[in-house]
Write an enzyme that holds these catalytic residues in place. Structure first.
Site, PDB file in Angstrom:
ATOM      1  N   ARG A 184      -7.358   7.056   6.930  1.00  0.00           N
ATOM      2  CA  ARG A 184      -6.801   5.793   7.355  1.00  0.00           C
ATOM      3  C   ARG A 184      -5.468   5.651   6.594  1.00  0.00           C
ATOM      4  O   ARG A 184      -4.293   5.183   7.217  1.00  0.00           O
ATOM      5  CB  ARG A 184      -7.620   4.678   6.897  1.00  0.00           C
ATOM      6  CG  ARG A 184      -8.769   4.607   7.931  1.00  0.00           C
ATOM      7  CD  ARG A 184      -9.702   3.090   7.562  1.00  0.00           C
ATOM      8  NE  ARG A 184      -8.746   1.904   7.932  1.00  0.00           N
ATOM      9  CZ  ARG A 184      -9.026   0.756   7.615  1.00  0.00           C
ATOM     10  NH1 ARG A 184     -10.011   0.448   6.747  1.00  0.00           N
ATOM     11  NH2 ARG A 184      -8.235  -0.293   8.014  1.00  0.00           N
ATOM     12  N   CYS A 241      -5.209  -2.832   0.459  1.00  0.00           N
ATOM     13  CA  CYS A 241      -6.390  -1.918   1.097  1.00  0.00           C
ATOM     14  C   CYS A 241      -6.181  -2.305   2.634  1.00  0.00           C
ATOM     15  O   CYS A 241      -5.088  -2.504   3.017  1.00  0.00           O
ATOM     16  CB  CYS A 241      -7.864  -2.394   0.685  1.00  0.00           C
ATOM     17  SG  CYS A 241      -8.328  -3.809   0.686  1.00  0.00           S
TER      18      CYS A 241
END
Length: 284
Positions: A184, A241
């Site tokens: 990601r 995050c």
């Protein structure tokens, strides 16, 4: 004894009958929001209460001007304090948070309690799997609570907003560390947020890298060595995050390592990537 970072299953069992203890089940699934409550109903640590990440640990996704704040923005402190009172939490309560994902969600509650100045909060090391592996019992009973009296105190943590993170892309005065999985981070796989990639100049420290093979945190000395190779100083480090949840796992690891003082970017990638004018990097 006050626990402020981690508590082991044996330590929790030893204080399980302590009157001023509140255990909170934080199990969650980002793709299945009802999964945590269902798991709690099936079986939880005796005496534990359930707190939902999306509801109790998050605020409105949009501010008063209609600007997107991220998938899990912080609630107003007053609202969070009101929630904590419904869980029977007082100024002197020892809180223990756990999940079944090695602290992925429990660390968010740990950080948020510190955000309102409550230091006596710890994450169950290894979570529910460690508890059951040690022979810990499970219960299906939801305990009754008496309203607590906790008040907000001076915050023990730091936050930063999206504008300041954007300024830092150019100034590079602080090191941004991304807790998402490497694919990601590189922009190869994005199934949740607006687009893939990462904030320019950000480094990657997958939150699971804080863990041993058994799902428990690495020793403090090892964490300190590994983190010292990533950041020069926690005072100049920003943790982020996908939506400000697993970044708290990295913040907990830093605290265990004795590297206090890093900052959380609560909006994280979900907020950053929602605005196409913000720069995005891909790859390593």
């Amino acid at each position: 004894m006050t626990y402020t970072t981690l508590i082991s299953s044996s330590e929790l069992a030893a204080i399980a009958t302590t009157p001023n203890l509140v255990i909170i089940d934080c199990r969650h699934d980002l793709m299945h929001p009802d999964a945590g409550q269902q798991a709690y109903n099936t079986g939880h640590i005796p005496g534990a209460l359930f707190m939902h990440v999306d509801h109790a640990m998050s605020g409105s996704k949009y501010d008063q001007q209609g600007i997107f704040q991220g998938r899990h923005p912080l609630p107003a402190q007053a609202d969070f304090i009101a929630t904590l009172r419904t869980f029977g939490i007082n100024q002197t309560t020892q809180v223990v948070a756990y999940d079944a994902q090695a602290g992925m969600f429990a660390a968010r509650l740990w950080w948020m309690l510190r955000w309102v100045g409550h230091e006596a909060v710890a994450v169950l090391d290894g979570g529910l799997p460690a508890w059951t592996a040690a022979g810990g019992a499970l219960s299906t009973t939801t305990p009754a609570t008496t309203p607590g009296t906790i008040e907000a105190q001076a915050s023990l943590v730091n936050t930063i907003n999206v504008d300041d993170v954007l300024t830092n892309v150019s100034s590079r005065t602080k090191t941004v560390v991304d807790a998402r999985a490497p694919d990601r981070y590189r922009g190869e796989n994005e199934t949740i947020d607006a687009k893939g990639g990462h904030i320019p100049n950000a480094k990657n420290r997958f939150f699971k890298d804080n863990l041993q093979n058994n799902g428990q945190f690495k020793p403090a000395a090892q964490l300190r060595k590994e983190w010292s190779a990533i950041i020069d100083s926690p005072d100049t480090a920003i943790m982020q995050c996908g939506s400000g949840v697993t970044a708290c796992h990295n913040l907990l690891a830093l605290e265990i390592a004795g590297l206090s003082g890093a900052t959380l970017y609560p909006g994280s990638w979900s907020q950053w990537s929602a605005d196409p004018t913000r720069p995005v990097a891909t790859g390593n």
